[in-house]
Scaffold this active site. Sequence first.
Site, PDB file in Angstrom:
ATOM      1  N   LYS A 145       0.832  -1.204   0.000  1.00 59.55           N
ATOM      2  CA  LYS A 145       0.000   0.000   0.000  1.00 59.55           C
ATOM      3  C   LYS A 145       0.865   1.252   0.000  1.00 59.55           C
ATOM      4  O   LYS A 145       0.646   2.174  -0.786  1.00 59.55           O
ATOM      5  CB  LYS A 145      -0.910  -0.026   1.241  1.00 59.55           C
ATOM      6  CG  LYS A 145      -2.108   0.876   1.151  1.00 59.55           C
ATOM      7  CD  LYS A 145      -2.953   0.784   2.423  1.00 59.55           C
ATOM      8  CE  LYS A 145      -3.771  -0.490   2.473  1.00 59.55           C
ATOM      9  NZ  LYS A 145      -4.401  -0.696   3.786  1.00 59.55           N
ATOM     10  N   ARG A 157      -3.143   3.167   8.637  1.00 59.96           N
ATOM     11  CA  ARG A 157      -3.492   2.023   7.785  1.00 59.96           C
ATOM     12  C   ARG A 157      -2.371   1.003   7.775  1.00 59.96           C
ATOM     13  O   ARG A 157      -1.211   1.332   7.553  1.00 59.96           O
ATOM     14  CB  ARG A 157      -3.723   2.493   6.342  1.00 59.96           C
ATOM     15  CG  ARG A 157      -4.485   3.780   6.253  1.00 59.96           C
ATOM     16  CD  ARG A 157      -4.481   4.372   4.844  1.00 59.96           C
ATOM     17  NE  ARG A 157      -5.129   3.544   3.846  1.00 59.96           N
ATOM     18  CZ  ARG A 157      -5.177   3.861   2.560  1.00 59.96           C
ATOM     19  NH1 ARG A 157      -4.583   4.981   2.111  1.00 59.96           N
ATOM     20  NH2 ARG A 157      -5.784   3.079   1.714  1.00 59.96           N
ATOM     21  N   GLY A 181      -6.741 -10.506   8.277  1.00 60.40           N
ATOM     22  CA  GLY A 181      -6.372 -10.758   9.661  1.00 60.40           C
ATOM     23  C   GLY A 181      -5.445  -9.708  10.227  1.00 60.40           C
ATOM     24  O   GLY A 181      -5.205  -9.642  11.419  1.00 60.40           O
ATOM     25  N   MET A 198      -4.540  -5.777  11.233  1.00 57.80           N
ATOM     26  CA  MET A 198      -5.390  -4.770  11.841  1.00 57.80           C
ATOM     27  C   MET A 198      -6.067  -3.917  10.785  1.00 57.80           C
ATOM     28  O   MET A 198      -5.461  -3.519   9.806  1.00 57.80           O
ATOM     29  CB  MET A 198      -4.580  -3.865  12.758  1.00 57.80           C
ATOM     30  CG  MET A 198      -5.499  -3.108  13.680  1.00 57.80           C
ATOM     31  SD  MET A 198      -4.737  -1.658  14.374  1.00 57.80           S
ATOM     32  CE  MET A 198      -4.983  -0.509  13.052  1.00 57.80           C
ATOM     33  N   ARG A 221      -3.303  -0.957  -6.701  1.00 59.53           N
ATOM     34  CA  ARG A 221      -2.349  -2.073  -6.771  1.00 59.53           C
ATOM     35  C   ARG A 221      -2.683  -2.872  -8.022  1.00 59.53           C
ATOM     36  O   ARG A 221      -3.792  -2.761  -8.570  1.00 59.53           O
ATOM     37  CB  ARG A 221      -2.440  -2.947  -5.526  1.00 59.53           C
ATOM     38  CG  ARG A 221      -3.754  -3.651  -5.456  1.00 59.53           C
ATOM     39  CD  ARG A 221      -3.964  -4.342  -4.134  1.00 59.53           C
ATOM     40  NE  ARG A 221      -5.399  -4.487  -3.978  1.00 59.53           N
ATOM     41  CZ  ARG A 221      -6.019  -4.837  -2.882  1.00 59.53           C
ATOM     42  NH1 ARG A 221      -5.342  -5.052  -1.787  1.00 59.53           N
ATOM     43  NH2 ARG A 221      -7.320  -4.954  -2.840  1.00 59.53           N
ATOM     44  N   HIS A 243      -5.484 -31.955   6.979  1.00 57.67           N
ATOM     45  CA  HIS A 243      -5.356 -33.329   6.493  1.00 57.67           C
ATOM     46  C   HIS A 243      -6.121 -33.514   5.190  1.00 57.67           C
ATOM     47  O   HIS A 243      -5.587 -34.035   4.205  1.00 57.67           O
ATOM     48  CB  HIS A 243      -5.880 -34.280   7.573  1.00 57.67           C
ATOM     49  CG  HIS A 243      -5.798 -35.722   7.190  1.00 57.67           C
ATOM     50  ND1 HIS A 243      -6.856 -36.393   6.615  1.00 57.67           N
ATOM     51  CD2 HIS A 243      -4.780 -36.605   7.263  1.00 57.67           C
ATOM     52  CE1 HIS A 243      -6.495 -37.643   6.378  1.00 57.67           C
ATOM     53  NE2 HIS A 243      -5.237 -37.803   6.761  1.00 57.67           N
ATOM     54  N   ARG A 287       5.538 -47.507 -18.083  1.00 60.50           N
ATOM     55  CA  ARG A 287       5.638 -48.499 -17.007  1.00 60.50           C
ATOM     56  C   ARG A 287       5.142 -49.832 -17.533  1.00 60.50           C
ATOM     57  O   ARG A 287       3.980 -49.955 -17.887  1.00 60.50           O
ATOM     58  CB  ARG A 287       4.770 -48.089 -15.827  1.00 60.50           C
ATOM     59  CG  ARG A 287       5.132 -46.759 -15.192  1.00 60.50           C
ATOM     60  CD  ARG A 287       4.103 -46.488 -14.083  1.00 60.50           C
ATOM     61  NE  ARG A 287       4.477 -45.349 -13.258  1.00 60.50           N
ATOM     62  CZ  ARG A 287       4.066 -44.107 -13.501  1.00 60.50           C
ATOM     63  NH1 ARG A 287       3.296 -43.847 -14.542  1.00 60.50           N
ATOM     64  NH2 ARG A 287       4.419 -43.127 -12.689  1.00 60.50           N
ATOM     65  N   SER A 328      17.396 -41.054 -15.983  1.00 58.84           N
ATOM     66  CA  SER A 328      16.102 -40.425 -15.746  1.00 58.84           C
ATOM     67  C   SER A 328      15.893 -40.409 -14.244  1.00 58.84           C
ATOM     68  O   SER A 328      15.897 -41.458 -13.592  1.00 58.84           O
ATOM     69  CB  SER A 328      14.997 -41.219 -16.438  1.00 58.84           C
ATOM     70  OG  SER A 328      13.750 -40.617 -16.150  1.00 58.84           O
ATOM     71  N   ASP A 363      10.589 -41.984  -5.973  1.00 59.15           N
ATOM     72  CA  ASP A 363      11.352 -42.898  -5.121  1.00 59.15           C
ATOM     73  C   ASP A 363      12.543 -42.197  -4.481  1.00 59.15           C
ATOM     74  O   ASP A 363      12.884 -42.462  -3.329  1.00 59.15           O
ATOM     75  CB  ASP A 363      11.831 -44.111  -5.928  1.00 59.15           C
ATOM     76  CG  ASP A 363      10.883 -45.294  -5.770  1.00 59.15           C
ATOM     77  OD1 ASP A 363      10.475 -45.566  -4.624  1.00 59.15           O
ATOM     78  OD2 ASP A 363      10.542 -45.923  -6.788  1.00 59.15           O
ATOM     79  N   CYS A 401      11.344 -38.271 -14.453  1.00 55.31           N
ATOM     80  CA  CYS A 401      10.053 -38.882 -14.743  1.00 55.31           C
ATOM     81  C   CYS A 401       9.199 -39.039 -13.500  1.00 55.31           C
ATOM     82  O   CYS A 401       8.157 -39.666 -13.540  1.00 55.31           O
ATOM     83  CB  CYS A 401      10.237 -40.217 -15.448  1.00 55.31           C
ATOM     84  SG  CYS A 401      11.089 -41.440 -14.443  1.00 55.31           S
ATOM     85  N   TYR A 460      15.010 -32.881 -20.379  1.00 57.06           N
ATOM     86  CA  TYR A 460      13.553 -32.947 -20.475  1.00 57.06           C
ATOM     87  C   TYR A 460      12.917 -33.276 -19.130  1.00 57.06           C
ATOM     88  O   TYR A 460      13.576 -33.760 -18.214  1.00 57.06           O
ATOM     89  CB  TYR A 460      13.121 -33.983 -21.527  1.00 57.06           C
ATOM     90  CG  TYR A 460      13.399 -35.425 -21.139  1.00 57.06           C
ATOM     91  CD1 TYR A 460      12.460 -36.139 -20.397  1.00 57.06           C
ATOM     92  CD2 TYR A 460      14.587 -36.055 -21.495  1.00 57.06           C
ATOM     93  CE1 TYR A 460      12.709 -37.452 -20.027  1.00 57.06           C
ATOM     94  CE2 TYR A 460      14.836 -37.368 -21.128  1.00 57.06           C
ATOM     95  CZ  TYR A 460      13.891 -38.059 -20.382  1.00 57.06           C
ATOM     96  OH  TYR A 460      14.122 -39.354 -20.002  1.00 57.06           O
TER      97      TYR A 460
HETATM   98  P1  ADP Z   1      -7.756  -2.025   3.415  1.00 52.92           P
HETATM   99  O1  ADP Z   1      -6.395  -2.548   3.316  1.00 52.92           O
HETATM  100  O2  ADP Z   1      -8.668  -2.872   4.221  1.00 52.92           O
HETATM  101  O3  ADP Z   1      -8.324  -1.647   2.080  1.00 52.92           O
HETATM  102  P2  ADP Z   1      -7.350   0.785   3.821  1.00 52.92           P
HETATM  103  O4  ADP Z   1      -6.203   1.289   4.582  1.00 52.92           O
HETATM  104  O5  ADP Z   1      -7.232   0.893   2.359  1.00 52.92           O
HETATM  105  O6  ADP Z   1      -7.656  -0.694   4.286  1.00 52.92           O
HETATM  106  O7  ADP Z   1      -8.575   1.616   4.356  1.00 52.92           O
HETATM  107  C1  ADP Z   1      -9.882   1.190   4.569  1.00 52.92           C
HETATM  108  C2  ADP Z   1     -10.846   2.159   3.938  1.00 52.92           C
HETATM  109  O8  ADP Z   1     -10.636   3.481   4.395  1.00 52.92           O
HETATM  110  C3  ADP Z   1     -10.681   2.221   2.432  1.00 52.92           C
HETATM  111  O9  ADP Z   1     -11.949   2.336   1.837  1.00 52.92           O
HETATM  112  C4  ADP Z   1      -9.864   3.451   2.229  1.00 52.92           C
HETATM  113  O10 ADP Z   1     -10.083   3.983   0.945  1.00 52.92           O
HETATM  114  C5  ADP Z   1     -10.356   4.361   3.332  1.00 52.92           C
HETATM  115  N1  ADP Z   1      -9.347   5.322   3.755  1.00 52.92           N
HETATM  116  C6  ADP Z   1      -8.114   5.036   4.190  1.00 52.92           C
HETATM  117  N2  ADP Z   1      -7.424   6.169   4.474  1.00 52.92           N
HETATM  118  C7  ADP Z   1      -8.243   7.192   4.182  1.00 52.92           C
HETATM  119  C8  ADP Z   1      -8.098   8.616   4.235  1.00 52.92           C
HETATM  120  N3  ADP Z   1      -6.966   9.173   4.629  1.00 52.92           N
HETATM  121  N4  ADP Z   1      -9.142   9.367   3.880  1.00 52.92           N
HETATM  122  C9  ADP Z   1     -10.296   8.794   3.479  1.00 52.92           C
HETATM  123  N5  ADP Z   1     -10.507   7.466   3.403  1.00 52.92           N
HETATM  124  C10 ADP Z   1      -9.481   6.657   3.747  1.00 52.92           C
HETATM  125 MG    MG Z   2      -7.787  -0.430   0.884  1.00 56.75          MG
END
Ligand code: ADP
Ligand code: MG
Length: 906
Positions: free
Chosen positions: A31, A100, A109, A111, A344, A460, A584, A790, A795, A858, A878
Amino acid sequence: MRDLPDQTSVQKFVYDFTEGNKDLKDLLGGKGANLAEMTNLGLPVPPGFTITTEACQVYLDSGDEPAALRSEVSAHLEALEQRMGKKLGEPADPLLVSVRSGAKFSMPGMMDTVLNIGLSDASVTGLAQQAGDERFAWDSYRRLIQMFGRTVLGVDGELFEEALEEAKETKGVTVDTDLGAADLKQLVKRFKKIVKAEAGRDFPQDPREQMDLAIKAVFASWNGDRARLYRRQERIPNDLGTAVNVCSMVFGNLGPDSGTGVAFTRDPASGQQGVYGDYLQNAQGEDVVAGIRNTVPLAELEKIDKASYDLLMRIMETLENHYLDLCDIEFTIERGKLWMLQTRVGKRTAGAAFRIATQLVDQGLINEAEALMRVNGAQLAQLMFPRFDEDAPVELLGRGIAASPGAAVGKAVFDSYTAVKWSRSGEKVILIRRETNPDDLDGMIAAEGILTSRGGKTSHAAVVARGMGKTCVCGAEELEVDTKRRRMTVGGTVVEEGDLVSIDGSTGKVYLGEVPVVPSPVVEYFEGRMHAGADDADELVAAVHRIMAYADRVRRLRVRANADNAEDALRARRFGAQGIGLCRTEHMFLGERREMVERLILADHDEERAEALEKLLPLQKKDFIELLEAMDGLPVTVRLLDPPLHEFLPDITELSVRVALAEARKDHNENDLRLLQAVHRLHEQNPMLGLRGVRLGLVIPGLFAMQVRAIAEAAAARKDAKGDPRAEIMIPLVGTVQELEIVRDEAEAVIAEVEAATGTSLKLALGTMIELPRAALTAAQIAEAAEFFSFGTNDLTQTVWGFSRDDVEASFFTAYLEKGIFGVSPFETIDQDGVGSLVRSAVAAGRATRPGLKLGVCGEHGGDPESVHFFHEVGLDYVSCSPFRIPVARLEAGRAAIESRGSDSR
Ligand code: ADP
Ligand code: MG
Ligand code: MG
């Protein structure tokens, strides 16, 4: 171990968005790196800064932030404040920021982001005045307390949601935008009480304290349970750490001329260029994906705010032309001004990956080599599975982890016993369990597919299903599996034993009823039933065709097939095989021929044995003629008999019962008695390490000679028919050159006899498998007697690790994977450090003895993407794999060739 960041030299822990770029993902996270890139492209990104992953690593190692961090953050914050002309949380006119998380790989998972940091009882009125909107200010404040409470202070988010619902009910409204300033003010009071009660502290009023606590919470969330589990499943190293982005706030919740949205530069499902995304007016952050109100399709933004829409379209084009790929985007409009909040290179389906890669070539954005690197064998494999008909009406029950691909339909059964029983009577079944364990193995083998409600990619069920190539969806948590009552419930739906279910191991989707299956168009294409050039050829097939053609052009590794009969050989050839790497011969001794093998084994004296072999010879010869004809002009490597003999004899229990019953009836079956004796005599504690392979050839007189004769006579017959047979004879399980020499001398004599008798020169190559550690270690000697090697990596993996594959995969591999002893089964992807290093040294030693030595592999690794790259790198000629994996091997061999060219020439 990762090197600790060097703390003696002055280390920089904070980068302004203007200082980074997209290639700094390791340091700034995905990000942060992309926010910097957009900033440098001149796109409207709210100013901010990124705290590096290295700062997080220090925190993770020492439990505390690096000493220098606080002052560095202060310096960057001050610069930000100056730039924005406001101070963080200042009562009269507060600067607000978001904190963020953002690791190198996006990771569930971690924050969640906290927005509106800097608001407090004091600054909320200042914000209201500045914006001229009291409702907006209190809405922002309640959001801050809610997000901060949940993610930083660990308060159960439900409590806030419930309070919000109550507020709406009291007011008699249904959507949050209908709550006024006064309502939201009340809600803030409620929220603060919740925080106090649950977290045992007041919501912090000091803006800097808010920010610092949020940063620390992001660091700590790296080691949250869900993040750890995800990393283990995706094999992301534990020591990368996460970056933290501090970004000045822009507001989408300032009224109808504001809003927030997400967009893709192309359709991530089809690759088509167009306007894809969702927009929500008067909303902040994740409202747009949280489903709190109905979003509108992005195209409607044109009507709502044409100027912002046009600008967004231009920016998307800029981004595509810059990243040269599909991008996804988060944006916010604040009172008619567009802000970019994230971009991204976007995820896409396997089909879209192929289409987009060729579309970008056609647009002149990337070259063919780059296009090849944009797709991979796993995606191609996905496109080759039969799939559920997307147009059929379906009832989706739930969704789990796509653990092993395929589309399976069958009757629901909830225990292994029933699975086996029903499948014996010809029913197709899906084995449904909460989790599986080694006791379920029979049921898993009997089932079309496996569905579990618990466990991840290394459970598993997942490991064993992948090993068996069986469809599996695991961890479908919405499903309540009740094995005692033999049913599962999902929401209101009850699925009883015997009800039909369909599971899609490529998407993780679980359906009620039978979803019709359609063959994959990509397989139709490889089979030659669909032509890439045809007018109605689908775009996907055309894209696959182009990329495959390019891979074939650049790859050095040849690709052969493991095939035992003409039918498989012909399919392999259609799929692009350049020969057979492993035929085989044991499969030729089954069925009605078993009896002759029995006689061979039971033979008391040479005459009897010779008679049995005599009978087998013409049958073998016929098999080889067919195979050589199917592969005319291409090499066919025939492996002489390999498995332990007991595999050809009846099951010991069955036979004992038969003999006992006969005895009781007093009818005495001489043959059964002898068989039983033989079974006892041949019984081995570890058949895998017993009498098999070359050892059979050495102790059973005439066996290998018969096979060699069949091959030689078949080749001569093919020559007679004006064919171009290229048979190669391969000796299995050789551990020392002496074994090979004896067998080779015998074989050469037989070949000479056939040549003399038929008057043709046959030029049959004689080589060996390298599948025992001793063979690899003495490869220099063995190469003196072998024209080719080969590598039998199945094994070799078993013997290098001391694993019996059938036993270990089902019993303890899950535990090993969970403990991180290895990230993937060494039977799936070659263990480069151990098994691979033996391959590497044997290649060098073999070639040193015999420069022209032909080298192949193989084992099943020959069709595994990662392993193919390794075999390219160590210089094999190969790889050989099952017919269906040939296209994957061709593609990956092409990718390996491009990869080893290095990135500069791309
Ligand atoms: P995630 O990785 O879950 O997408 P983000 O950091 O991108 O988390 O943020 C969660 C939401 O908050 C997104 O919709 C993002 O566009 C919005 N957001 C993040 N920072 C700002 C900001 N500075 N101003 C307005 N919206 C924001
Ligand atoms: Mg985001
Ligand atoms: Mg999120």
